[in-house]
Structures are given as structure tokens and as C-alpha cells.
Design a protein around this motif. Structure first.
Motif, short mmCIF file in Angstrom:
data_model
loop_
_atom_site.label_atom_id
_atom_site.label_comp_id
_atom_site.label_asym_id
_atom_site.label_seq_id
_atom_site.Cartn_x
_atom_site.Cartn_y
_atom_site.Cartn_z
N LYS A 89 36.82 32.79 45.28
CA LYS A 89 37.62 33.92 44.82
C LYS A 89 37.63 34.04 43.30
O LYS A 89 37.99 35.09 42.77
CB LYS A 89 39.05 33.78 45.33
N SER A 90 37.24 32.99 42.61
CA SER A 90 37.17 33.08 41.15
C SER A 90 35.74 33.10 40.64
O SER A 90 35.51 33.26 39.44
CB SER A 90 37.91 31.90 40.51
N LYS A 91 34.77 32.93 41.56
CA LYS A 91 33.36 32.84 41.13
C LYS A 91 32.52 34.03 41.58
O LYS A 91 31.66 34.49 40.83
CB LYS A 91 32.73 31.56 41.70
N GLN A 92 32.75 34.51 42.80
CA GLN A 92 31.91 35.57 43.35
C GLN A 92 32.63 36.90 43.23
O GLN A 92 33.82 37.01 43.55
CB GLN A 92 31.61 35.29 44.82
N TYR A 93 31.90 37.92 42.79
CA TYR A 93 32.52 39.20 42.51
C TYR A 93 33.17 39.82 43.74
O TYR A 93 34.30 40.29 43.67
CB TYR A 93 31.50 40.18 41.91
N ARG A 94 32.48 39.80 44.88
CA ARG A 94 33.02 40.48 46.06
C ARG A 94 34.33 39.82 46.51
O ARG A 94 35.33 40.50 46.76
CB ARG A 94 32.01 40.48 47.20
N SER A 95 34.32 38.50 46.60
CA SER A 95 35.54 37.78 47.01
C SER A 95 36.64 37.98 45.99
O SER A 95 37.82 38.18 46.34
CB SER A 95 35.24 36.29 47.15
N ALA A 96 36.26 37.91 44.72
CA ALA A 96 37.24 38.07 43.65
C ALA A 96 37.84 39.47 43.69
O ALA A 96 39.05 39.63 43.52
CB ALA A 96 36.58 37.83 42.30
N SER A 97 37.01 40.47 43.93
CA SER A 97 37.46 41.85 43.97
C SER A 97 38.48 42.06 45.08
O SER A 97 39.54 42.67 44.88
CB SER A 97 36.26 42.76 44.17
#
Length: 119
Positions: A28-36
Motif C-alpha cells: 500500500k505504500s510501494k505500488q501505485y494501484r494499491s496505494a491509490s
């Protein structure tokens, strides 16, 4: 129609989301999709939380006023009714502060309310 390449704008958008996602666990802090997804969810929770905070504080103030009123021999609802009938407009936040910090002043308000209700 001309083709639009979003180089700088797309980077800015992603950078903004990743900055908001700092401190989240794992992907959630590294990958854009999960973070978004998580940032969107977090923003929703924050919005709801701002509404709940108002509700929680009002409940706290009412509990404090009720405790102070019962020490002085009346209930919250009778106190508020008496204050309204006597023409005293004071909000619950200030009443709760009075009940805690100035018990004598709060007792005078309770007596005023009782007198107004007896009429």
C-alpha cells in the motif's frame, strides 16, 4: 485528434498519491494501484471521522452536563428546559466546561433553571 502524452502530469498525480500513502503497510505504500485504492479509502474514512468527531464531542458534553446537574439535584433534560424557559442561551460546550471548572457558577445556573421551571 492529437495524441496526448501525459508524462509530467501523470508523474505528478502518482507522486501526490504516493506521498499520501507514506507509512502504509506493505504494498500500500510501494505500488501505485494499491496505494491509490488505500488513499481513496483513507480519505473517505477521514471525511466520515470529521463528522463523527462532532457527534462524539456533543455526547461527551451532554454526559458532563448531566453529571453536574445530578450533583445539583436535577437531570439534564430538566436543566436544559429550565435554561430555555429562563432565556439563558449557552451552548453545551461552555456548560460542560462550567460544570468541570466552576461548580459554584454551574450550581447558580441550575438554581436559575429550577426557578424558571417552577413557574
Amino acid at each position: 485528434m492529437a495524441r496526448v502524452k501525459r508524462a509530467v502530469n501523470a508523474l505528478k498525480k502518482r507522486r501526490k498519491v504516493m506521498k499520501l500513502a507514506k507509512g502504509y503497510f506493505g504494498a500500500k505504500s510501494k505500488q501505485y494501484r494499491s496505494a491509490s485504492e488505500q488513499v481513496r479509502r483513507s480519505m473517505r474514512y477521514a471525511y466520515i471521522g470529521r463528522k463523527l468527531k462532532k457527534r462524539d464531542f456533543r455526547r461527551l458534553w451532554i454526559a458532563r452536563i448531566n453529571a453536574g446537574a445530578r450533583i445539583n439535584g436535577t437531570s439534564y433534560s430538566k436543566l436544559m428546559d429550565g435554561l430555555k424557559k429562563s432565556g439563558i442561551t449557552i451552548n453545551r460546550k461552555i456548560l460542560s466546561e462550567l460544570a468541570i471548572s466552576d461548580p459554584q457558577g454551574f450550581a447558580k445556573l441550575v438554581e436559575t433553571a429550577k426557578a424558571a421551571q417552577a413557574k
